[in-house]
Design an enzyme around this catalytic site. Sequence first.
Site, PDB file in Angstrom:
ATOM      1  N   SER A 264     -45.224  -4.899 -20.449  1.00  0.00           N
ATOM      2  CA  SER A 264     -44.866  -5.756 -19.297  1.00  0.00           C
ATOM      3  C   SER A 264     -44.450  -4.903 -18.098  1.00  0.00           C
ATOM      4  O   SER A 264     -44.855  -5.159 -16.955  1.00  0.00           O
ATOM      5  CB  SER A 264     -43.706  -6.680 -19.668  1.00  0.00           C
TER       6      SER A 264
ATOM      7  N   ASP B 278     -43.528 -12.561 -28.687  1.00  0.00           N
ATOM      8  CA  ASP B 278     -44.652 -11.772 -29.204  1.00  0.00           C
ATOM      9  C   ASP B 278     -44.394 -11.230 -30.615  1.00  0.00           C
ATOM     10  O   ASP B 278     -45.281 -10.604 -31.203  1.00  0.00           O
ATOM     11  CB  ASP B 278     -44.939 -10.590 -28.270  1.00  0.00           C
TER      12      ASP B 278
HETATM   13  C1  S3P Z   1     -45.632 -11.303 -20.773  1.00  0.00           C
HETATM   14  C2  S3P Z   1     -45.164 -12.563 -21.030  1.00  0.00           C
HETATM   15  C3  S3P Z   1     -45.379 -13.294 -22.301  1.00  0.00           C
HETATM   16  C4  S3P Z   1     -45.900 -12.380 -23.402  1.00  0.00           C
HETATM   17  C5  S3P Z   1     -46.935 -11.423 -22.922  1.00  0.00           C
HETATM   18  C6  S3P Z   1     -46.411 -10.552 -21.788  1.00  0.00           C
HETATM   19  C7  S3P Z   1     -45.335 -10.680 -19.471  1.00  0.00           C
HETATM   20  O1  S3P Z   1     -46.290 -14.345 -22.088  1.00  0.00           O
HETATM   21  O2  S3P Z   1     -46.426 -13.155 -24.469  1.00  0.00           O
HETATM   22  O3  S3P Z   1     -47.352 -10.566 -23.985  1.00  0.00           O
HETATM   23  O4  S3P Z   1     -45.513  -9.456 -19.325  1.00  0.00           O
HETATM   24  O5  S3P Z   1     -44.902 -11.403 -18.561  1.00  0.00           O
HETATM   25  P1  S3P Z   1     -45.783 -15.783 -21.574  1.00  0.00           P
HETATM   26  O6  S3P Z   1     -44.903 -15.529 -20.441  1.00  0.00           O
HETATM   27  O7  S3P Z   1     -46.998 -16.560 -21.193  1.00  0.00           O
HETATM   28  O8  S3P Z   1     -45.077 -16.378 -22.755  1.00  0.00           O
END
Ligand code: S3P
Length: 467
Positions: free
Chosen positions: A45, A346
């Site tokens: 992220s 996750d």
């Molecule tokens: C992420 C947000 C999550 C996560 C993804 C990365 C991000 O998704 O599942 O692997 O970097 O903002 P969601 O916000 O749709 O739940």
Amino acid sequence: MPLSKRLIGSHQIGSLLSHSNPPSPKRFKAAGALTGRIRVPGDKSISHRSIMLGALAVGETRVIGLLEGEDVLATAAAMRAMGASVERDEDATWRINGVGVGCLLQPDAALEMGNSGTSTRLLMGLVASHPITAMFTGDASLSKRPMGRVIDPLSQMGASFEASPGGTLPLMLRGISPAVPITYRLPVASAQVKSALLLAGLNTAGITRVIEPVPTRDHSERMLRGFGARLDVGEEIGANGPERVIAIHGEADLKPQDIVVPGDPSSAAFFVVAALLVEGSDLVIENVGLNPTRAALFDVLRDMGGNIEELDRRDVGGEPVADLRVRHSALSGISVDPAVVPAMVDEFPVLFVAAALAQGTTTTTGLEELRVKESDRISAMAAALALAGAKVEEQEDGLTIHGTGGNMLPGTPQDAEVTTHLDHRIAMAMAVAGLVSRNGVALDDTTPIATSFPTFEGLLAKASRTS
Ligand code: S3P
């Protein structure tokens, strides 16, 4: 003519229908205790956001510890296609020279997002408030995922979209400048949707507000502030209690930053569970990001009886970090509080594996969002664990798992393979299950692992060898 045929060439459609590399099947088997010290790659992220914000700052942003996985490389390629310079030094420092907020360029070709939902949704936010038109394409997994959740609010800001049926990729986005600042209450707990709106708000005169009934990962907020954007976070009382209100002031000037990316807790999770489950393990995982909006898995595993110690808690790049010492532990099943789901969204595939080896029953609820990740992770994990001999019941919003009480799983039959559905986390979770199985666990394809954790198999071999 269908949108996909009108807007992109047939060679590009081909890349949507299958993963770009041929499948690489593998059987993961018990290999002894995990010991020594390892370091997992940088947070996915934070890596995406480092490149995007660096590409909008005027001057040079330097990033150390960037995750060099396929998803982040898709973001890097897209930002280059829109005018930024994104380069890697020989010592793995990444240098990003940005174009300035409002100055992204029209890309010449479709933006290929591969498997990456984060790249897609956040970049849709960035493009929406620029006067450019971009085509977004992805692989077979990404092309099934819902984009309506970002299309709706970005349309309210003035952008327009031509999406494939069901609001999916391939889609064409026509951005607009000036866009209209909006106040938007998130209907799903999604950091990706929140971040798309905050990024759209960067180049929108006035204040764009996102109301978040359930807090999700806050890397965008931390990093936008770090880059010099004005962002206020407050609280309002909603129908069901306090809600976070995040307000971004538009037409920001971003200043380049030096960023050190902490290790990804979502990648560390596979090694934490592996060390808890494999007898004799005593493993240190260095430099793990422990942002409270990400780290709930470690608390849940401790509640199950897991011995996870935090060593040398410190701050890296504005994020809490520690080395985790993990020792083999007898785990007990629990009922996981649905309130913690966003802070470990996750990590459920690998938690299910821990539950399959625990004493007693684990119940999980409130996991509807897992059905629209890189795969439907509820049904994919139910099928995978059942194939490996675990006792699993599937509900609409979660799994109930009856653990073995520490005994090895049987493993997958000789002639059967787990279907990983182009989902890196299904592949890695079931690789961990293979370490605690009598016959091993065979996966149909390990190539998706490279989207988030290209060094996974090498680190697994290293941690097992040192015992
Ligand atoms: C992420 C947000 C999550 C996560 C993804 C990365 C991000 O998704 O599942 O692997 O970097 O903002 P969601 O916000 O749709 O739940």
